[in-house]
Design a protein around this motif. Structure first.
Motif, PDB file in Angstrom:
ATOM      1  N   SER A   9      16.383  86.828 162.235  1.00 16.88           N
ATOM      2  CA  SER A   9      16.827  86.784 160.849  1.00 16.88           C
ATOM      3  C   SER A   9      16.117  87.838 160.026  1.00 16.88           C
ATOM      4  CB  SER A   9      16.539  85.394 160.261  1.00 16.88           C
ATOM      5  OG  SER A   9      17.132  85.239 158.991  1.00 16.88           O
ATOM      6  N   ASP A  10      16.680  88.105 158.874  1.00 17.52           N
ATOM      7  CA  ASP A  10      16.037  88.877 157.811  1.00 17.52           C
ATOM      8  C   ASP A  10      15.463  90.213 158.267  1.00 17.52           C
ATOM      9  OD1 ASP A  10      15.908  87.036 155.231  1.00 17.52           O
ATOM     10  OD2 ASP A  10      15.639  85.749 156.979  1.00 17.52           O
ATOM     11  N   SER A  11      16.342  91.102 158.701  1.00 18.80           N
ATOM     12  CA  SER A  11      15.889  92.450 159.078  1.00 18.80           C
ATOM     13  C   SER A  11      15.752  93.355 157.861  1.00 18.80           C
ATOM     14  CB  SER A  11      16.845  93.075 160.097  1.00 18.80           C
ATOM     15  OG  SER A  11      18.166  93.087 159.589  1.00 18.80           O
ATOM     16  N   HIS A  12      16.518  93.121 156.819  1.00 20.19           N
ATOM     17  CA  HIS A  12      16.413  93.875 155.560  1.00 20.19           C
ATOM     18  C   HIS A  12      16.331  95.378 155.776  1.00 20.19           C
ATOM     19  CE1 HIS A  12      16.106  90.431 152.853  1.00 20.19           C
ATOM     20  NE2 HIS A  12      15.350  89.853 153.784  1.00 20.19           N
ATOM     21  N   GLY A  13      17.214  95.910 156.612  1.00 17.34           N
ATOM     22  CA  GLY A  13      17.275  97.352 156.851  1.00 17.34           C
ATOM     23  C   GLY A  13      16.472  97.836 158.040  1.00 17.34           C
ATOM     24  N   ASP A  14      15.710  96.971 158.669  1.00 14.29           N
ATOM     25  CA  ASP A  14      14.898  97.376 159.816  1.00 14.29           C
ATOM     26  C   ASP A  14      15.688  97.175 161.120  1.00 14.29           C
ATOM     27  OD1 ASP A  14      12.939  98.050 161.618  1.00 14.29           O
ATOM     28  OD2 ASP A  14      11.547  96.450 161.049  1.00 14.29           O
ATOM     29  N   GLN A  15      16.705  98.011 161.313  1.00  8.91           N
ATOM     30  CA  GLN A  15      17.520  97.920 162.527  1.00  8.91           C
ATOM     31  C   GLN A  15      16.682  98.218 163.762  1.00  8.91           C
ATOM     32  OE1 GLN A  15      20.926 100.593 164.240  1.00  8.91           O
ATOM     33  NE2 GLN A  15      21.822  99.239 162.677  1.00  8.91           N
ATOM     34  N   GLU A  16      15.721  99.119 163.641  1.00  6.60           N
ATOM     35  CA  GLU A  16      14.843  99.437 164.774  1.00  6.60           C
ATOM     36  C   GLU A  16      14.050  98.198 165.195  1.00  6.60           C
ATOM     37  OE1 GLU A  16      10.780 101.919 165.356  1.00  6.60           O
ATOM     38  OE2 GLU A  16      12.390 102.993 164.322  1.00  6.60           O
ATOM     39  N   TYR A 115      18.166  78.518 160.602  1.00  3.18           N
ATOM     40  CA  TYR A 115      18.167  79.046 159.240  1.00  3.18           C
ATOM     41  C   TYR A 115      17.140  80.156 159.102  1.00  3.18           C
ATOM     42  CZ  TYR A 115      13.866  76.431 158.291  1.00  3.18           C
ATOM     43  OH  TYR A 115      12.574  75.968 158.318  1.00  3.18           O
ATOM     44  N   GLY A 116      17.295  80.964 158.075  1.00  8.04           N
ATOM     45  CA  GLY A 116      16.369  82.054 157.780  1.00  8.04           C
ATOM     46  C   GLY A 116      15.894  81.939 156.347  1.00  8.04           C
ATOM     47  N   HIS A 117      15.974  83.043 155.612  1.00  7.74           N
ATOM     48  CA  HIS A 117      15.735  83.125 154.175  1.00  7.74           C
ATOM     49  C   HIS A 117      14.273  83.031 153.749  1.00  7.74           C
ATOM     50  CE1 HIS A 117      16.830  83.165 149.982  1.00  7.74           C
ATOM     51  NE2 HIS A 117      16.431  81.922 149.777  1.00  7.74           N
ATOM     52  N   THR A 118      13.487  82.159 154.310  1.00  9.12           N
ATOM     53  CA  THR A 118      12.123  81.928 153.824  1.00  9.12           C
ATOM     54  C   THR A 118      11.118  82.949 154.338  1.00  9.12           C
ATOM     55  OG1 THR A 118      11.459  80.499 155.655  1.00  9.12           O
ATOM     56  CG2 THR A 118      12.557  79.433 153.775  1.00  9.12           C
ATOM     57  N   HIS A 119      11.449  83.647 155.417  1.00  9.45           N
ATOM     58  CA  HIS A 119      10.548  84.569 156.120  1.00  9.45           C
ATOM     59  C   HIS A 119       9.370  83.828 156.752  1.00  9.45           C
ATOM     60  CE1 HIS A 119      11.921  88.598 154.180  1.00  9.45           C
ATOM     61  NE2 HIS A 119      12.902  87.702 154.101  1.00  9.45           N
ATOM     62  N   ARG A 120       9.453  82.515 156.851  1.00  5.92           N
ATOM     63  CA  ARG A 120       8.389  81.712 157.459  1.00  5.92           C
ATOM     64  C   ARG A 120       8.931  81.068 158.738  1.00  5.92           C
ATOM     65  NH1 ARG A 120       8.104  80.078 152.037  1.00  5.92           N
ATOM     66  NH2 ARG A 120       9.029  78.075 152.590  1.00  5.92           N
ATOM     67  N   GLY A 135      11.699  83.335 161.478  1.00  7.75           N
ATOM     68  CA  GLY A 135      10.888  84.249 160.682  1.00  7.75           C
ATOM     69  C   GLY A 135      11.698  85.485 160.339  1.00  7.75           C
ATOM     70  N   ALA A 136      11.022  86.542 159.932  1.00  8.45           N
ATOM     71  CA  ALA A 136      11.696  87.750 159.474  1.00  8.45           C
ATOM     72  C   ALA A 136      11.341  88.947 160.347  1.00  8.45           C
ATOM     73  CB  ALA A 136      11.318  88.049 158.024  1.00  8.45           C
ATOM     74  N   VAL A 137      12.366  89.559 160.937  1.00  8.40           N
ATOM     75  CA  VAL A 137      12.160  90.753 161.760  1.00  8.40           C
ATOM     76  C   VAL A 137      11.480  91.854 160.950  1.00  8.40           C
ATOM     77  CG1 VAL A 137      13.397  92.637 162.913  1.00  8.40           C
ATOM     78  CG2 VAL A 137      13.996  90.285 163.404  1.00  8.40           C
ATOM     79  N   CYS A 138      11.795  91.948 159.657  1.00  6.70           N
ATOM     80  CA  CYS A 138      11.242  93.021 158.829  1.00  6.70           C
ATOM     81  C   CYS A 138       9.732  92.900 158.641  1.00  6.70           C
ATOM     82  CB  CYS A 138      11.943  93.076 157.475  1.00  6.70           C
ATOM     83  SG  CYS A 138      11.645  91.639 156.422  1.00  6.70           S
ATOM     84  N   GLU A 139       9.142  91.807 159.051  1.00  6.53           N
ATOM     85  CA  GLU A 139       7.694  91.617 158.920  1.00  6.53           C
ATOM     86  C   GLU A 139       6.978  91.740 160.261  1.00  6.53           C
ATOM     87  OE1 GLU A 139       6.899  88.038 156.744  1.00  6.53           O
ATOM     88  OE2 GLU A 139       8.036  88.733 155.012  1.00  6.53           O
TER      89      GLU A 139
END
Length: 169
Positions: A9-16, A115-120, A135-139
């Protein structure tokens, strides 16, 4: 043989980073299904050809930052006799409590709610329903989870865990 679902979840532009998560998962076995839980649907679209080439079935929902996406806000799918409910979570206010998510899954007769959204990242078994946030892939540089792995055994038993980033990723 268990069916393997990889949830991100939650890549926010981090396709890599998204690609790296799936490549890491693929190094550890076949991916039967890949699920993306929003906020980067276009990133997931860029990774799908890699997954399709491996015979992976792909599912995705849009998040609160996927404004132009035509993906659904939530979906249901079954794998190995187990019913999954997937959503980004913002419409169910998952940042505050998971009750609405649990009830949504129960109403849909799902054994697993993603589910995603929380980044936790979190894996909880709540009154017979797994509530899973990868969690969030972008982190990825914060040494958090790369993805959640859900194994569905032939007898319908579900095992779920969070998988950390490997040091070479």
């Amino acid at each position: 043989m268990a069916r393997r679902v990889i949830v991100v979840s939650d890549s926010h532009g981090d396709q890599e980073g998204l690609r790296a998560a799936f490549e890491q998962a693929a190094r550890h076995g076949r991916i039967d299904a890949a699920v993306f839980l929003g906020d980067g649907v276009s990133d997931f679209d860029g990774v799908k050809p890699l997954l399709f080439s491996q015979g992976t079935v792909c599912y995705s929902v849009k998040g609160n930052n996927d404004w132009s996406s035509r993906e659904q806000a939530e979906l249901l799918f079954s794998l190995g006799g187990v019913r999954f409910f997937a959503c980004h979570g913002h419409t169910l206010q998952v940042k505050y409590r998971l009750d609405r998510l649990w009830y949504a899954a129960r109403e849909r007769e799902a054994q697993v709610a993603l589910y995603g959204h929380t980044h936790r990242e979190s894996v909880e078994l709540e009154r017979g329903i797994y509530l899973i946030n990868p969690g969030a892939v972008c982190e990825r540089y914060r040494l958090r989870s790369a993805y959640a792995e859900v194994l569905v055994e032939e007898n319908g038993f579900v095992r779920a865990r969070l998988v950390k980033w490997e040091s070479n990723t």
